[in-house]
Motif scaffolding. Structure first.
Motif, PDB file in Angstrom:
ATOM      1  N   ASP A 254      -0.386  14.708  -4.016  1.00 27.72           N
ATOM      2  CA  ASP A 254      -0.038  14.736  -2.585  1.00 27.72           C
ATOM      3  C   ASP A 254       1.249  13.959  -2.301  1.00 27.72           C
ATOM      4  O   ASP A 254       2.168  14.459  -1.652  1.00 27.72           O
ATOM      5  N   THR A 255       1.299  12.736  -2.823  1.00 32.29           N
ATOM      6  CA  THR A 255       2.441  11.878  -2.482  1.00 32.29           C
ATOM      7  C   THR A 255       3.711  12.361  -3.198  1.00 32.29           C
ATOM      8  O   THR A 255       4.798  12.281  -2.647  1.00 32.29           O
ATOM      9  N   GLY A 256       3.545  12.918  -4.415  1.00 29.36           N
ATOM     10  CA  GLY A 256       4.709  13.436  -5.134  1.00 29.36           C
ATOM     11  C   GLY A 256       5.313  14.628  -4.397  1.00 29.36           C
ATOM     12  O   GLY A 256       6.535  14.797  -4.332  1.00 29.36           O
TER      13      GLY A 256
ATOM     14  N   SER B  48       7.940   5.085  11.324  1.00 30.13           N
ATOM     15  CA  SER B  48       6.520   4.789  11.152  1.00 30.13           C
ATOM     16  C   SER B  48       5.746   5.922  11.806  1.00 30.13           C
ATOM     17  O   SER B  48       6.069   6.326  12.927  1.00 30.13           O
ATOM     18  N   VAL B  49       4.741   6.446  11.090  1.00 26.28           N
ATOM     19  CA  VAL B  49       3.972   7.566  11.653  1.00 26.28           C
ATOM     20  C   VAL B  49       2.563   7.060  11.987  1.00 26.28           C
ATOM     21  O   VAL B  49       1.831   6.613  11.107  1.00 26.28           O
ATOM     22  N   ILE B  50       2.233   7.150  13.263  1.00 27.24           N
ATOM     23  CA  ILE B  50       0.944   6.637  13.736  1.00 27.24           C
ATOM     24  C   ILE B  50       0.149   7.780  14.349  1.00 27.24           C
ATOM     25  O   ILE B  50       0.708   8.669  14.980  1.00 27.24           O
TER      26      ILE B  50
ATOM     27  N   GLY C  26       0.819  -1.212   0.000  1.00 22.11           N
ATOM     28  CA  GLY C  26       0.000   0.000   0.000  1.00 22.11           C
ATOM     29  C   GLY C  26       0.845   1.249   0.000  1.00 22.11           C
ATOM     30  O   GLY C  26       2.064   1.209  -0.195  1.00 22.11           O
ATOM     31  N   GLY C  27       0.167   2.356   0.277  1.00 20.64           N
ATOM     32  CA  GLY C  27       0.884   3.616   0.451  1.00 20.64           C
ATOM     33  C   GLY C  27       1.556   3.613   1.817  1.00 20.64           C
ATOM     34  O   GLY C  27       1.655   2.563   2.481  1.00 20.64           O
ATOM     35  N   GLY C  28       1.952   4.809   2.244  1.00 22.66           N
ATOM     36  CA  GLY C  28       2.621   4.917   3.545  1.00 22.66           C
ATOM     37  C   GLY C  28       1.758   4.402   4.685  1.00 22.66           C
ATOM     38  O   GLY C  28       2.291   3.893   5.676  1.00 22.66           O
ATOM     39  N   SER C  29       0.436   4.520   4.547  1.00 22.67           N
ATOM     40  CA  SER C  29      -0.413   4.119   5.685  1.00 22.67           C
ATOM     41  C   SER C  29      -0.298   2.625   5.988  1.00 22.67           C
ATOM     42  O   SER C  29       0.029   2.259   7.122  1.00 22.67           O
TER      43      SER C  29
HETATM   44  N1  LIG Z   1       7.298   6.192   7.349  1.00 26.37           N
HETATM   45  C1  LIG Z   1       7.680   7.294   6.812  1.00 26.37           C
HETATM   46  O1  LIG Z   1       8.860   7.528   6.704  1.00 26.37           O
HETATM   47  C2  LIG Z   1       6.660   8.272   6.350  1.00 26.37           C
HETATM   48  C3  LIG Z   1       7.048   9.389   5.593  1.00 26.37           C
HETATM   49  C4  LIG Z   1       6.056  10.247   5.147  1.00 26.37           C
HETATM   50  C5  LIG Z   1       4.722   9.990   5.455  1.00 26.37           C
HETATM   51  N2  LIG Z   1       4.383   8.919   6.217  1.00 26.37           N
HETATM   52  C6  LIG Z   1       2.962   8.591   6.556  1.00 26.37           C
HETATM   53  O2  LIG Z   1       2.400   7.841   5.489  1.00 26.37           O
HETATM   54  C7  LIG Z   1       0.978   8.080   5.432  1.00 26.37           C
HETATM   55  C8  LIG Z   1       0.589   8.580   4.059  1.00 26.37           C
HETATM   56  O3  LIG Z   1       0.930   7.644   3.078  1.00 26.37           O
HETATM   57  P1  LIG Z   1       0.579   7.916   1.541  1.00 26.37           P
HETATM   58  O4  LIG Z   1       0.745   9.352   1.288  1.00 26.37           O
HETATM   59  O5  LIG Z   1       1.349   6.958   0.731  1.00 26.37           O
HETATM   60  O6  LIG Z   1      -0.987   7.648   1.444  1.00 26.37           O
HETATM   61  P2  LIG Z   1      -1.957   6.465   1.966  1.00 26.37           P
HETATM   62  O7  LIG Z   1      -1.236   5.202   2.164  1.00 26.37           O
HETATM   63  O8  LIG Z   1      -2.708   7.007   3.128  1.00 26.37           O
HETATM   64  O9  LIG Z   1      -2.920   6.342   0.704  1.00 26.37           O
HETATM   65  C9  LIG Z   1      -3.743   7.435   0.290  1.00 26.37           C
HETATM   66  C10 LIG Z   1      -4.965   6.903  -0.476  1.00 26.37           C
HETATM   67  O10 LIG Z   1      -4.542   6.380  -1.734  1.00 26.37           O
HETATM   68  C11 LIG Z   1      -5.032   5.054  -1.915  1.00 26.37           C
HETATM   69  N3  LIG Z   1      -4.056   4.321  -2.734  1.00 26.37           N
HETATM   70  C12 LIG Z   1      -2.798   3.949  -2.371  1.00 26.37           C
HETATM   71  N4  LIG Z   1      -2.178   3.348  -3.391  1.00 26.37           N
HETATM   72  C13 LIG Z   1      -3.073   3.313  -4.431  1.00 26.37           C
HETATM   73  C14 LIG Z   1      -3.010   2.791  -5.768  1.00 26.37           C
HETATM   74  N5  LIG Z   1      -1.902   2.235  -6.247  1.00 26.37           N
HETATM   75  N6  LIG Z   1      -4.109   2.930  -6.548  1.00 26.37           N
HETATM   76  C15 LIG Z   1      -5.229   3.546  -6.080  1.00 26.37           C
HETATM   77  N7  LIG Z   1      -5.356   4.056  -4.820  1.00 26.37           N
HETATM   78  C16 LIG Z   1      -4.269   3.935  -4.007  1.00 26.37           C
HETATM   79  C17 LIG Z   1      -5.159   4.517  -0.510  1.00 26.37           C
HETATM   80  O11 LIG Z   1      -6.081   3.446  -0.437  1.00 26.37           O
HETATM   81  C18 LIG Z   1      -5.659   5.745   0.242  1.00 26.37           C
HETATM   82  O12 LIG Z   1      -7.038   5.900   0.107  1.00 26.37           O
HETATM   83  C19 LIG Z   1       0.686   9.115   6.503  1.00 26.37           C
HETATM   84  O13 LIG Z   1       0.227   8.469   7.668  1.00 26.37           O
HETATM   85  C20 LIG Z   1       2.052   9.767   6.715  1.00 26.37           C
HETATM   86  O14 LIG Z   1       2.156  10.380   7.990  1.00 26.37           O
HETATM   87  C21 LIG Z   1       5.332   8.065   6.624  1.00 26.37           C
END
Ligand SMILES: NC(=O)c1ccc[n+]([C@@H]2O[C@H](COP(=O)([O-])OP(=O)(O)OC[C@H]3O[C@@H](n4cnc5c(N)ncnc54)[C@H](O)[C@@H]3O)[C@@H](O)[C@H]2O)c1
Ligand SMILES: [Fe+2]
Length: 371
Positions: free
Chosen positions: A174-176, A136-138, A89-92
């Motif tokens: 957002d992620t970029g 990990s950010v919780i 998944g994403g960061g979550s």
């Molecule tokens: N661990 C670290 O070093 C670190 C660094 C920065 C942020 N974070 C944390 O990571 C989290 C954010 O992660 P994120 O920005 O990747 O977003 P996310 O994991 O929250 O995902 C955002 C949305 O995109 C959807 N999504 C994800 N991948 C997809 C795909 N391939 N196709 C369609 N939909 C998809 C998800 O289901 C979700 O609804 C936050 O909690 C943040 O604080 C952690």
């Protein structure tokens, strides 16, 4: 003594998922979110694992994962007793999986069990770089807590752009921008070193050259792949050099006003660059590297700021918290709590400038009004 760490092993390329066929484990736990199951992205994992493995999917992770989800996941983890865990998944989901491991290992330790499971992280956003970091950010109530421990470092980061084709454009924006915040903060951090800075600079360049094209059309392979590389490179950079107050403030306002992590970073980025005067020369170096006007340090910093403002516009990102829709009264009420949380955040200590309380309040008000 200083250290630059390169871990985990990174696998990438079109056929990278074939690696999963080599994973010979009895019980595999997949930690993910409901969207991954709905979009059938979990099938890419399940269909590549050996048929002999028993597989359990924990798909309850929400964006900005909560402590409750981590506790529930840790219970499921202990009950299922896997020998391999895959975060998809994403960061979550990746962060939730890391925290599940962190708390499960703590419980094992209390029971005098010395056990580690094989951990593979598969990112589906580009992204947090969480697949290569020990962070990990919780979210705990209205606060985000950043945990940092080598126990949470994956053994393998498995990159594949197949997952990224159906990303919504808002998530790409957002992620970029999260990637760009990681690489710029890693570059200007007061513990940056030549190793972390080279990863950070390459990441900044890849974002500069590819993010808008990837945002406009997620089906074009090269920009999609380059933004994924940028995300991973930035993760390696900041895992070694730490971040700064762009992240501390984004954690705080993200948790209080329910703003996606990358968007929170992006909204506030220009105000942070403006205030970080001790890093002016480094901002100038970035502009020089990108080929932006940079005859003097001042011009270089101004060019970087202009580039970021234009990039934000192209990605549809708000200029201020007011534009985002945060009510001033809600913001004002939280000012004191925000100040406390920002100062406590682990990202604050390596920011180039150290701010007084008054400077923080003035900065927060600028971020609110966009002036
Ligand atoms: N661990 C670290 O070093 C670190 C660094 C920065 C942020 N974070 C944390 O990571 C989290 C954010 O992660 P994120 O920005 O990747 O977003 P996310 O994991 O929250 O995902 C955002 C949305 O995109 C959807 N999504 C994800 N991948 C997809 C795909 N391939 N196709 C369609 N939909 C998809 C998800 O289901 C979700 O609804 C936050 O909690 C943040 O604080 C952690
Ligand atoms: Fe981030």
């Amino acid at each position: 003594m200083k250290e630059f760490r390169l871990q985990p092993k990174i696998l990438f390329g079109e056929d990278s998922l074939s690696y999963l066929r080599e994973l010979n484990y009895k019980r595999v736990l997949i930690v993910t979110d409901a969207v991954m199951v709905q979009l059938k992205l979990t099938d890419f994992i399940v269909n590549n694992l050996p048929a002999s493995s028993e597989i359990k999917i924990f798909s309850e992770v929400e964006p900005n994962p909560s402590m409750q989800t981590v506790e529930k996941g840790a219970q499921d983890f202990i009950a299922f007793d896997p020998d391999c865990v895959i975060a998809l998944g994403g960061g979550s989901p990746i962060d939730a999986c890391k925290a599940i491991l962190y708390f499960a290992y703590k419980i094992y330790k209390k029971l005098n069990i010395n056990r580690r499971v094989f951990f593979v992280a598969v990112p589906t956003t580009s992204g947090t770089g969480s697949e290569v970091t020990s962070y990990s950010v919780i979210t705990d109530g209205d606060r985000k807590i950043a945990l940092a421990d080598n126990l949470m470092l994956p053994n393998v980061a498995l990159l594949n752009t197949e997952f990224l084709k159906g990303l919504p454009s808002k998530v790409v924006a957002d992620t970029g921008m999260d990637v760009l915040t990681h690489s710029i903060e890693a570059y200007v951090s007061n513990i940056a070193n030549p190793f972390s800075s080279s990863f950070a600079m390459k990441s900044i360049k890849l974002i500069f050259e590819n993010l808008v094209t990837h945002y406009n059309d997620r089906t074009i392979p090269t920009p999609r792949e380059n933004v994924q590389f940028a995300s991973c490179l930035a993760g390696i950079a900041f895992d070694n050099s730490s971040l700064g107050i762009n992240h501390s403030i984004a954690h705080t306002i993200g948790a209080k006003f329910h703003i996606a992590h990358g968007r929170a970073n992006a909204i506030i980025m220009p105000y942070i660059i403006e205030i970080n005067s001790h890093a002016d020369k480094k901002y100038y170096e970035i502009s020089k590297e990108l080929g932006l006007p940079a005859d003097t340090i001042e011009e270089g910093k101004a060019s970087l700021l202009s580039f970021i403002k234009i990039l934000k516009e192209k990605l549809g990102i708000e200029k201020s918290l007011k534009d985002y829709g945060v009510e001033f009264e809600d913001f004002r009420k939280e000012l004191t709590n925000m100040l406390k949380d920002i100062k406590k955040d682990i990202c604050t200590s390596h920011n180039p400038n150290r701010l007084s309380d008054e400077e923080y309040i003035r900065l927060l008000l600028r971020i609110y009004y966009g002036e």
